[in-house]
Write a protein that holds these residues in place. Structure first.
Motif, mmCIF file in Angstrom:
data_model
loop_
_atom_site.group_PDB
_atom_site.id
_atom_site.type_symbol
_atom_site.label_atom_id
_atom_site.label_comp_id
_atom_site.label_asym_id
_atom_site.label_seq_id
_atom_site.Cartn_x
_atom_site.Cartn_y
_atom_site.Cartn_z
ATOM 1 N N UNK A 1 38.674 -53.791 -48.758
ATOM 2 C CA UNK A 1 39.282 -52.484 -48.530
ATOM 3 C C UNK A 1 40.298 -52.136 -49.607
ATOM 4 N N UNK A 2 41.006 -53.146 -50.105
ATOM 5 C CA UNK A 2 41.987 -52.910 -51.157
ATOM 6 C C UNK A 2 41.465 -53.381 -52.496
ATOM 7 N N UNK A 3 42.240 -54.249 -53.159
ATOM 8 C CA UNK A 3 41.828 -54.787 -54.460
ATOM 9 C C UNK A 3 41.194 -56.162 -54.274
ATOM 10 N N UNK A 4 40.278 -56.472 -55.164
ATOM 11 C CA UNK A 4 39.687 -57.803 -55.199
ATOM 12 C C UNK A 4 40.345 -58.569 -56.344
ATOM 13 N N UNK A 5 41.091 -59.611 -55.997
ATOM 14 C CA UNK A 5 41.809 -60.429 -56.980
ATOM 15 C C UNK A 5 41.101 -61.766 -57.098
ATOM 16 N N UNK A 6 40.724 -62.124 -58.294
ATOM 17 C CA UNK A 6 40.029 -63.400 -58.512
ATOM 18 C C UNK A 6 40.886 -64.340 -59.341
ATOM 19 N N UNK A 7 41.135 -65.534 -58.814
ATOM 20 C CA UNK A 7 41.847 -66.594 -59.535
ATOM 21 C C UNK A 7 40.828 -67.654 -59.929
ATOM 22 N N UNK A 8 40.791 -68.022 -61.197
ATOM 23 C CA UNK A 8 39.804 -69.014 -61.640
ATOM 24 C C UNK A 8 40.261 -69.690 -62.917
ATOM 25 N N UNK A 9 39.621 -70.801 -63.214
ATOM 26 C CA UNK A 9 39.814 -71.516 -64.474
ATOM 27 C C UNK A 9 38.512 -72.194 -64.836
ATOM 28 N N UNK A 10 38.544 -73.076 -65.831
ATOM 29 C CA UNK A 10 37.339 -73.823 -66.227
ATOM 30 C C UNK A 10 37.714 -75.274 -66.469
ATOM 31 N N UNK A 11 36.808 -76.170 -66.138
ATOM 32 C CA UNK A 11 37.065 -77.594 -66.275
ATOM 33 C C UNK A 11 37.135 -78.051 -67.719
ATOM 34 N N UNK A 12 37.956 -79.061 -67.950
ATOM 35 C CA UNK A 12 38.045 -79.666 -69.277
ATOM 36 C C UNK A 12 36.963 -80.702 -69.487
ATOM 37 N N UNK A 13 36.665 -81.011 -70.750
ATOM 38 C CA UNK A 13 35.624 -81.990 -71.094
ATOM 39 C C UNK A 13 34.271 -81.626 -70.510
ATOM 40 N N UNK A 14 34.028 -80.349 -70.377
ATOM 41 C CA UNK A 14 32.761 -79.849 -69.864
ATOM 42 C C UNK A 14 32.269 -78.733 -70.778
#
Length: 477
Positions: A358-371
């Motif tokens: 209904x409001x905003x879609x907030x996405x928190x993410x990162x990426x793995x190291x050594x991959x």
């Protein structure tokens, strides 16, 4: 156990009467009377230690080349393959005592296997499960380190399942498990292909190599259930030699979902196969989960479970930890935890959640190291497609500099207009996302899912459960 009973008809030995006290491919575990199997790995070749293992007390060694060790060496073409056969024999061939059902693909394996197991248990069949999150024997939970366990551990857990009276073993079959022949001489009654998107290219040299690894499962199954909404699925469907059925959430398949309705509280759809259709209601939302459910239902119907039982079981299924899991907040915004750690998985979860935000879609993410570093900017692009705001952070940096990983990620945001914040420490990043959330917003914490740890420099594992972090962060608001 006699050596001849362990190697069966898979090799020739002059010391078949030798009593074997243990089997191993690990030099550290060799003891008096052991059978040592020489495996050639990326960093160490067991053949180089064969003579030493005999001196340590091993009764015999299995090898791929003549090591000049006389009667105490057993020559075979492929020691990895032989190791699987040896482990199976050692545990009394548990893979023959149950019906094996396998699921492979980049995304959807955990949910699909979990649903299959749930349906089978609901129908009254004791079932084991081998997967990413945990192994299960009926209702008993066992810890696991790998999606597909190493060969000895795999046969050991199958043996425990058989001993416990399991009729079925349902498992996620990884590309690592197939390439490294961890599943030994196992044969699957039905195998599912969910999809194939970029992942594990730090191990596989390219997508073709990754595809060929997944395809190996369909050489050792009686029937294939294949997702033809996926490009690689369409290719696989045309290449497999076993009995096959296609499935889709878009129609034009042997099995398809129709009349799909997605809500934040779940989904409903018509499961269609031939001239039959069944209304399915589920508590788990998302179009990608409709696809997973369609595959799982197809597998269970093929096992002869009545359609009414299958549909009722699906309606009573509550989902998998860390897969589109809502973390309670008691606030006017929502937090969802999901294991999405590939570009396709991130796009799928955000597209699905966007439909009921209904409001905003907030996405928190990162990426793995050594991959696989090539997928980092692709993760950002996928997140930017549907998110209204991004929080870029860390996700198991391992021995890489977290800020260097983030710089790779940010390349994918060039040319986009999605606002983003960079907060390197994942705990602080979650606190930040909670602070900026407003009424009606949904925060998707992508990447960790069921994991309750972070892997930092030196490969140190620290406790990190996002459910606990969210609870702590809410206290700071």
């Amino acid at each position: 156990m006699k050596l001849r009973d362990i190697i069966e008809d898979n090799a020739v030995t002059a010391v078949g009467d030798a009593e074997i006290t243990s089997i191993t491919d690990d030099t550290r575990r060799v003891a008096e009377g052991s059978l040592f199997v020489c495996i050639r790995g990326a960093k160490f070749d067991g053949h180089d230690a064969a003579k030493e293992m005999l001196e340590k007390g091993a009764a015999a060694v299995v090898c791929e080349r003549d090591l000049g060790l006389g009667d105490r060496q057993i020559l075979v073409r492929d020691t990895r393959e032989m190791w699987g056969c040896i482990c199976a024999a050692w545990f009394g061939h548990p893979e023959r005592k149950m019906t094996l059902l396998g699921v492979t693909g980049t995304n959807g394996k955990t949910t699909t296997t979990s649903v299959i197991k749930h349906i089978l248990m609901y129908a009254g069949f004791k079932t084991g499960l081998i997967g990413t999150i945990q192994n299960e024997i009926g209702d008993e939970v066992l810890h696991t380190e790998n999606t597909t366990p190493l060969t000895y551990e795999f046969m050991e857990v199958l043996a425990k399942m058989a001993e416990a009276g399991c009729k079925y073993a349902v498992m996620e079959v990884s590309s690592f498990g197939l390439c490294q022949k961890r599943i030994g001489p196992s044969h699957f009654k039905t195998a599912v292909f969910t999809n194939l998107t970029q992942d594990h290219l730090d191990y596989h040299k390219d997508m073709e190599d990754y595809y060929q690894a997944k395809k190996m499962l369909f050489d050792i199954c009686d029937a294939a259930i294949v997702n033809i909404d996926d490009e690689y699925g369409r290719r696989l469907f045309g290449e497999v030699a076993c009995e096959r059925k296609s499935f889709s959430v878009k129609g034009n398949a042997d099995i398809y979902a129709d009349g799909i309705k997605i809500k934040s509280t779940g989904s409903s759809f018509w499961y269609c196969c031939g001239d039959k259709s069944y209304l399915v209601k589920t508590r788990i939302p998302g179009l990608f989960n409709v696809s997973n459910l369609t595959a799982a239902i197809a597998v269970c119907l093929r096992e002869g479970i009545p359609a009414e039982t299958v549909i009722s079981a699906v309606e009573n299924y509550n989902g998998v930890k860390g897969r589109c899991e809502v973390i309670p907040t008691g606030r006017d915004f929502t937090v969802i935890c999901d294991y999405a750690h590939t570009p396709d998985a991130v796009e799928n979860i955000l597209r699905s959640v966007k439909e009921y935000t209904e409001g905003r879609l907030i996405c928190l993410f990162g990426c793995g190291g050594n991959r696989d570093a090539a997928k980092r900017p692709k993760m950002a692009k996928a997140a930017a497609l549907y998110a209204d705001r991004l929080v870029v952070t860390s996700d198991n940096p391992r021995n890489e500099d977290p800020e260097a990983i983030i710089r790779d990620i940010l390349v994918g945001l060039e040319g986009t207009d999605v606002p983003y914040d960079v907060v390197t420490d994942r705990r602080e990043a979650i606190y930040h996302a909670l602070k900026i959330a407003r009424k009606g917003d949904i925060i998707v914490l992508a990447g960790k899912g069921h994991e309750d740890y972070q892997i930092l420099a030196g490969m140190e594992h620290i406790h990190f459960d996002e459910r606990e972090v969210v609870a702590d962060g809410l206290k700071l608001l």
